[in-house]
Design an enzyme around this catalytic site. Structure first.
Site, PDB file in Angstrom:
ATOM      1  N   ARG A 233       4.214  -7.490  -0.072  1.00 43.77           N
ATOM      2  CA  ARG A 233       2.109  -7.800  -0.169  1.00 43.77           C
ATOM      3  C   ARG A 233       2.104  -9.124   0.059  1.00 43.77           C
ATOM      4  O   ARG A 233       2.331  -9.570  -1.257  1.00 43.77           O
ATOM      5  CB  ARG A 233       1.733  -6.730  -0.927  1.00 43.77           C
ATOM      6  CG  ARG A 233       1.794  -5.434  -1.630  1.00 43.77           C
ATOM      7  CD  ARG A 233       1.478  -4.265  -0.124  1.00 43.77           C
ATOM      8  NE  ARG A 233       1.271  -3.306   0.568  1.00 43.77           N
ATOM      9  CZ  ARG A 233       1.659  -2.962   1.162  1.00 43.77           C
ATOM     10  NH1 ARG A 233       2.690  -3.264   2.035  1.00 43.77           N
ATOM     11  NH2 ARG A 233       1.758  -1.519   1.368  1.00 43.77           N
ATOM     12  N   ASP A 257       5.109 -12.065   6.801  1.00 42.69           N
ATOM     13  CA  ASP A 257       4.050 -10.344   7.979  1.00 42.69           C
ATOM     14  C   ASP A 257       2.940  -9.911   7.069  1.00 42.69           C
ATOM     15  O   ASP A 257       2.390  -9.048   7.657  1.00 42.69           O
ATOM     16  CB  ASP A 257       5.744  -9.702   7.556  1.00 42.69           C
ATOM     17  CG  ASP A 257       5.208  -7.826   8.304  1.00 42.69           C
ATOM     18  OD1 ASP A 257       5.043  -8.664   9.525  1.00 42.69           O
ATOM     19  OD2 ASP A 257       5.160  -7.004   8.293  1.00 42.69           O
ATOM     20  N   GLU A 262      -5.067 -10.755   4.953  1.00 41.24           N
ATOM     21  CA  GLU A 262      -4.647 -10.684   6.351  1.00 41.24           C
ATOM     22  C   GLU A 262      -5.685  -9.296   6.745  1.00 41.24           C
ATOM     23  O   GLU A 262      -5.191  -8.617   8.016  1.00 41.24           O
ATOM     24  CB  GLU A 262      -2.989 -10.243   6.135  1.00 41.24           C
ATOM     25  CG  GLU A 262      -3.217  -8.838   5.436  1.00 41.24           C
ATOM     26  CD  GLU A 262      -1.925  -8.119   5.089  1.00 41.24           C
ATOM     27  OE1 GLU A 262      -0.873  -9.135   5.141  1.00 41.24           O
ATOM     28  OE2 GLU A 262      -1.557  -7.179   5.167  1.00 41.24           O
ATOM     29  N   HIS A 294       1.867  -8.087   9.188  1.00 45.40           N
ATOM     30  CA  HIS A 294       2.148  -6.650   9.064  1.00 45.40           C
ATOM     31  C   HIS A 294       2.945  -5.706  10.033  1.00 45.40           C
ATOM     32  O   HIS A 294       2.569  -4.414  10.307  1.00 45.40           O
ATOM     33  CB  HIS A 294       1.042  -5.819   7.893  1.00 45.40           C
ATOM     34  CG  HIS A 294       1.396  -4.890   6.864  1.00 45.40           C
ATOM     35  ND1 HIS A 294       0.629  -5.097   6.341  1.00 45.40           N
ATOM     36  CD2 HIS A 294       2.418  -3.860   6.948  1.00 45.40           C
ATOM     37  CE1 HIS A 294       1.041  -4.585   4.859  1.00 45.40           C
ATOM     38  NE2 HIS A 294       2.650  -4.093   5.550  1.00 45.40           N
TER      39      HIS A 294
HETATM   40  P1  NAI Z   1      10.823   0.830  -4.257  1.00 39.90           P
HETATM   41  O1  NAI Z   1       9.764   1.211  -5.437  1.00 39.90           O
HETATM   42  O2  NAI Z   1      11.745   1.341  -3.748  1.00 39.90           O
HETATM   43  O3  NAI Z   1      11.145  -0.462  -4.998  1.00 39.90           O
HETATM   44  C1  NAI Z   1      10.586  -1.387  -5.725  1.00 39.90           C
HETATM   45  C2  NAI Z   1      11.373  -2.314  -6.946  1.00 39.90           C
HETATM   46  O4  NAI Z   1      10.449  -3.483  -7.251  1.00 39.90           O
HETATM   47  C3  NAI Z   1      12.335  -1.189  -7.783  1.00 39.90           C
HETATM   48  O5  NAI Z   1      13.152  -1.646  -7.783  1.00 39.90           O
HETATM   49  C4  NAI Z   1      11.377  -1.904  -9.302  1.00 39.90           C
HETATM   50  O6  NAI Z   1      11.688  -1.842 -10.620  1.00 39.90           O
HETATM   51  C5  NAI Z   1      10.832  -3.121  -8.517  1.00 39.90           C
HETATM   52  N1  NAI Z   1       9.482  -4.171  -8.834  1.00 39.90           N
HETATM   53  C6  NAI Z   1       8.647  -3.808  -9.788  1.00 39.90           C
HETATM   54  N2  NAI Z   1       7.794  -4.624 -11.140  1.00 39.90           N
HETATM   55  C7  NAI Z   1       9.676  -5.778 -10.416  1.00 39.90           C
HETATM   56  C8  NAI Z   1       8.646  -6.983 -10.473  1.00 39.90           C
HETATM   57  N3  NAI Z   1       7.413  -7.547 -11.023  1.00 39.90           N
HETATM   58  N4  NAI Z   1       9.785  -8.233 -11.067  1.00 39.90           N
HETATM   59  C9  NAI Z   1      10.534  -7.459  -9.873  1.00 39.90           C
HETATM   60  N5  NAI Z   1      11.356  -6.410  -9.601  1.00 39.90           N
HETATM   61  C10 NAI Z   1      10.009  -5.451  -9.837  1.00 39.90           C
HETATM   62  O7  NAI Z   1       9.784   0.393  -3.224  1.00 39.90           O
HETATM   63  P2  NAI Z   1      10.710  -0.761  -1.586  1.00 39.90           P
HETATM   64  O8  NAI Z   1      10.201   1.233  -0.872  1.00 39.90           O
HETATM   65  O9  NAI Z   1      11.522  -1.270  -1.428  1.00 39.90           O
HETATM   66  O10 NAI Z   1       8.955  -0.993  -1.469  1.00 39.90           O
HETATM   67  C11 NAI Z   1       8.622  -2.622  -1.710  1.00 39.90           C
HETATM   68  C12 NAI Z   1       7.199  -2.951  -1.375  1.00 39.90           C
HETATM   69  O11 NAI Z   1       7.577  -3.078   0.175  1.00 39.90           O
HETATM   70  C13 NAI Z   1       6.655  -1.726  -1.735  1.00 39.90           C
HETATM   71  O12 NAI Z   1       5.592  -2.005  -2.919  1.00 39.90           O
HETATM   72  C14 NAI Z   1       5.303  -2.438  -0.655  1.00 39.90           C
HETATM   73  O13 NAI Z   1       4.479  -3.344  -1.346  1.00 39.90           O
HETATM   74  C15 NAI Z   1       5.955  -3.232   0.493  1.00 39.90           C
HETATM   75  N6  NAI Z   1       5.868  -2.820   1.952  1.00 39.90           N
HETATM   76  C16 NAI Z   1       6.060  -3.294   3.713  1.00 39.90           C
HETATM   77  C17 NAI Z   1       6.126  -2.923   4.560  1.00 39.90           C
HETATM   78  C18 NAI Z   1       5.941  -4.040   6.033  1.00 39.90           C
HETATM   79  O14 NAI Z   1       5.827  -3.383   6.978  1.00 39.90           O
HETATM   80  N7  NAI Z   1       5.546  -5.463   5.632  1.00 39.90           N
HETATM   81  C19 NAI Z   1       6.470  -1.639   4.359  1.00 39.90           C
HETATM   82  C20 NAI Z   1       7.097  -0.883   2.950  1.00 39.90           C
HETATM   83  C21 NAI Z   1       6.518  -1.171   2.149  1.00 39.90           C
END
Ligand code: NAI
Length: 329
Positions: A233, A257, A262, A294
């Site tokens: 993000r 990305d 954005e 994105h």
């Molecule tokens: P997820 O929920 O499976 O994993 C997120 C991880 O981040 C968890 O292990 C959590 O413990 C960790 N986390 C939370 N706060 C943290 C911190 N302060 N420091 C370090 N780690 C921390 O989420 P997932 O599916 O892996 O997605 C991650 C992010 O990717 C989403 O929140 C979204 O913002 C982004 N995303 C971007 C996309 C794109 O097209 N560019 C598409 C899908 C997701």
């Protein structure tokens, strides 16, 4: 169930139309415009609305949705930082998302950005088209035997760890909840990850804690000549500080990305406009920065999974059998 889709693009329509034949109980209407306080009234008469990453789901919009009887917000994405959850709770609106449609799609795009910016693919593509076959300015670095630092090792971060391991990199990571399946990853403090990584990739969600996680202080901790990638993000990074870091030659390359501001750009064709935000213009002015819009999620497999899970969420809501992990609370 009647669902109004906001911000629907051609690829949304294509993938949802393919899937909807399996859901006769669901009726979908597509609206190209995104939801805002001006367009929220279009949802009158529907049971649910479907939004995307930059849909305005702030308190006033949600209150208006509540007033016209909407009970369900379907997010056809994983992130939900654009939703005011206090307001949805107050209005009795359920929010369902698609938490893990294709982590590999996003992780592969993160590595694409890292490789492209490292090996200057964006520059060489243009040069060769202009019959300029010189190699000057195109030197990269090997990722093999370098250190990849992954911040956030949930579904996408874990996929990125596996990709980096495949490149022969040492993989280190920071997450408050280490992922036990990643036995090849060494967990370290955030500061250690920042200090030791040659490639840094962000995969944590945007929360109050992670807002501007990358700022002038954390950039100062990074190794000189680091390759930095953000597919999570935009607001994880304080862009003004990133720009100062790029200017002071801290980064070998930066692949984004997502970036702050954005919202007005994402998925829009603005080729005839003068950009009003200097952030976008400045990011685009650097030769060692690649910006994509994105698109990390955008693969055939991910779109098919998003359509299937979103429609299943709608049906499960009606039946009272919602998958807990898909609920946003
Ligand atoms: P997820 O929920 O499976 O994993 C997120 C991880 O981040 C968890 O292990 C959590 O413990 C960790 N986390 C939370 N706060 C943290 C911190 N302060 N420091 C370090 N780690 C921390 O989420 P997932 O599916 O892996 O997605 C991650 C992010 O990717 C989403 O929140 C979204 O913002 C982004 N995303 C971007 C996309 C794109 O097209 N560019 C598409 C899908 C997701």
């Amino acid at each position: 169930m009647r669902i109004l889709f906001y911000d629907a693009t051609a690829y949304d329509k294509e993938s949802f139309n393919k899937e909807i034949t399996n859901y006769p109980e669901v009726e979908v209407t597509y609206q190209e415009i995104d939801i805002s306080s001006k367009t929220v009234s279009l949802a009158k008469g529907y049971d649910a609305i479907c939004g995307f990453v930059n849909s305005d789901l702030s308190a006033p919009v949600i209150e208006a949705l509540g007033e016209i009887g909407i009970k369900l917000i379907l997010l056809r994405c994983a992130g939900f930082n654009n939703v005011d959850l206090e307001a949805t709770k107050k209005c009795g609106i359920t929010v369902l998302r698609v938490p893990g449609y294709s982590p590999e799609a996003v992780a592969e795009h993160a590595m694409t950005l890292a490789l492209a910016v490292n090996r200057h693919v964006h520059k060489s593509y243009i040069k060769v088209r202009e019959n300029n076959f010189s190699l000057v300015g195109l030197t990269g670095v090997n990722f093999y035997e370098k250190t990849a630092g992954i911040i956030g090792t949930g579904k996408i971060g874990a996929a990125m760890c596996r990709i980096c391991r495949g490149f022969g990199m040492k993989v280190i990571a920071y997450d408050m909840y280490p992922n036990k399946d990643l036995d090849f990853v060494e967990y370290k403090t955030l500061e250690e990850v920042l200090r030791e990584s040659d490639l840094l990739s962000l995969h944590c969600p945007l929360t109050e804690d992670t807002h501007h996680l990358i700022n002038k202080d954390t950039i100062a901790m990074m190794k000189d000549n680091v390759v930095f990638v953000n597919t999570s993000r935009g607001a994880l990074v304080k862009t003004e500080d990133l720009i100062s870091g790029i200017r002071s030659k801290k980064f070998f390359g930066v692949g984004l990305d997502v970036y702050e501001e954005e919202g007005a750009n994402v998925f829009e064709n603005r080729e005839d406009e003068l950009l009003d935000s200097s952030i976008t213009a400045r990011l685009l002015s650097f030769p060692n920065v690649i910006v994509t819009s994105h698109q990390a999620f955008l693969t055939m497999e991910a779109l098919a999974a998003i359509s299937q899970i979103t429609l299943q969420n709608a049906v499960d809501f009606e039946k009272g059998t919602v998958v807990e992990a898909n609920k946003v609370e």
